[in-house]
Design a protein around this motif. Structure first.
Motif, short mmCIF file in Angstrom:
data_model
loop_
_atom_site.label_atom_id
_atom_site.label_comp_id
_atom_site.label_asym_id
_atom_site.label_seq_id
_atom_site.Cartn_x
_atom_site.Cartn_y
_atom_site.Cartn_z
N ASP A 67 0.84 -1.19 0.00
CA ASP A 67 0.00 0.00 0.00
C ASP A 67 0.88 1.25 0.00
OD1 ASP A 67 -1.92 1.93 0.37
OD2 ASP A 67 -2.78 1.03 2.16
N PRO A 68 0.70 2.16 -0.97
CA PRO A 68 1.55 3.35 -1.03
C PRO A 68 1.37 4.29 0.17
CG PRO A 68 -0.18 3.47 -2.67
CD PRO A 68 -0.25 2.11 -2.07
N SER A 69 0.25 4.18 0.88
CA SER A 69 0.04 5.06 2.04
C SER A 69 0.94 4.66 3.22
CB SER A 69 -1.42 5.03 2.48
OG SER A 69 -1.76 3.76 3.01
N LYS A 70 1.57 3.51 3.15
CA LYS A 70 2.47 3.06 4.21
C LYS A 70 3.89 3.59 4.02
CE LYS A 70 -0.99 0.67 5.59
NZ LYS A 70 -1.92 1.28 6.50
N LEU A 71 4.13 4.28 2.90
CA LEU A 71 5.45 4.83 2.58
C LEU A 71 5.35 6.34 2.46
CD1 LEU A 71 6.30 2.34 -0.31
CD2 LEU A 71 6.89 2.09 2.09
N ASP A 72 6.45 7.02 2.76
CA ASP A 72 6.47 8.48 2.57
C ASP A 72 6.98 8.80 1.16
OD1 ASP A 72 9.23 8.18 2.66
OD2 ASP A 72 9.49 9.28 4.53
N TYR A 73 7.21 10.07 0.89
CA TYR A 73 7.62 10.48 -0.46
C TYR A 73 9.01 9.97 -0.84
CZ TYR A 73 10.57 14.09 1.62
OH TYR A 73 11.54 14.74 2.32
N THR A 74 9.82 9.54 0.13
CA THR A 74 11.14 8.98 -0.16
C THR A 74 11.11 7.45 -0.18
OG1 THR A 74 11.82 8.93 2.16
CG2 THR A 74 12.26 10.96 0.92
N TYR A 75 9.90 6.89 -0.16
CA TYR A 75 9.68 5.44 -0.18
C TYR A 75 10.14 4.76 1.11
CZ TYR A 75 8.90 6.36 -5.09
OH TYR A 75 8.45 6.86 -6.26
N LYS A 76 10.17 5.50 2.21
CA LYS A 76 10.51 4.95 3.51
C LYS A 76 9.23 4.57 4.24
CE LYS A 76 13.19 5.75 7.63
NZ LYS A 76 14.15 6.57 8.32
N VAL A 77 9.27 3.46 4.96
CA VAL A 77 8.10 2.99 5.71
C VAL A 77 7.78 4.00 6.81
CG1 VAL A 77 7.20 1.18 7.21
CG2 VAL A 77 8.62 0.57 5.27
N VAL A 78 6.52 4.43 6.85
CA VAL A 78 6.08 5.35 7.89
C VAL A 78 5.14 4.67 8.88
CG1 VAL A 78 6.36 7.47 6.57
CG2 VAL A 78 4.20 6.23 6.44
N ASP A 79 4.58 3.55 8.52
CA ASP A 79 3.64 2.84 9.38
C ASP A 79 4.31 1.58 9.92
OD1 ASP A 79 1.53 1.63 10.64
OD2 ASP A 79 0.13 1.87 8.98
N MET A 80 4.93 1.71 11.09
CA MET A 80 5.67 0.58 11.66
C MET A 80 4.73 -0.54 12.11
SD MET A 80 8.55 1.60 10.99
CE MET A 80 9.70 0.54 11.79
N GLN A 81 3.50 -0.20 12.47
CA GLN A 81 2.53 -1.23 12.86
C GLN A 81 2.20 -2.12 11.66
OE1 GLN A 81 -0.09 -1.15 15.69
NE2 GLN A 81 1.30 -0.03 17.00
N TRP A 82 2.07 -1.51 10.49
CA TRP A 82 1.81 -2.29 9.28
C TRP A 82 2.98 -3.22 9.01
CZ3 TRP A 82 4.81 -2.08 4.81
CH2 TRP A 82 4.32 -2.81 3.73
#
Length: 130
Positions: A67-82
């Protein structure tokens, strides 16, 4: 109203100071007991799983949706729970995640084509070949 404040300003300040002191004590208490309560809560959850006959949700087939919403604009994971949930839902998922993300949890460039799609052994192999 001015007379009320004039007569009771010291009581109001005392109450506000007492509330602040009480909230700080509660906050510090929670921080102090957190290292003890976390392992206890995990043990109690495991006991509940055993008693109820339930367990963690597991996928029957390896593969997950990136899911792209789990990554920020630099393609780093932002949702650690996911990220944690994906690694626990199937034994192979942790290997997939280790393959497509670098040490900083940033999606490797060759795997950006997997965004908004299925991530499994076949799609990872295809993406790695270019």
């Amino acid at each position: 109203m001015a007379k009320f404040l004039d007569r009771n300003w010291s009581t109001i300040l005392l109450l506000l100071g007492g509330y602040y002191a009480y909230s700080q004590i509660v906050l510090r208490g929670r921080e102090a007991i957190a290292p003890v309560t976390r392992p206890i809560s995990k043990i109690l959850a495991e006991i509940q799983f055993a008693v109820n006959g339930s367990n963690y949700i597991r996928y029957p087939n390896a593969g997950f949706y990136l899911d792209p919403s789990k990554l920020d604009y630099t393609y780093k994971v932002v949702d650690m729970q996911w990220l944690k949930a994906m690694s626990l839902t199937h034994d192979d998922h942790e290997d997939y995640l280790n393959e497509i993300f670098d040490a900083d949890l940033r999606l490797k460039p060759q795997y950006r084509v997997l965004i908004d799609g299925l991530v499994d052994a076949e799609t990872i192999t295809i993406a790695a070949k270019g």
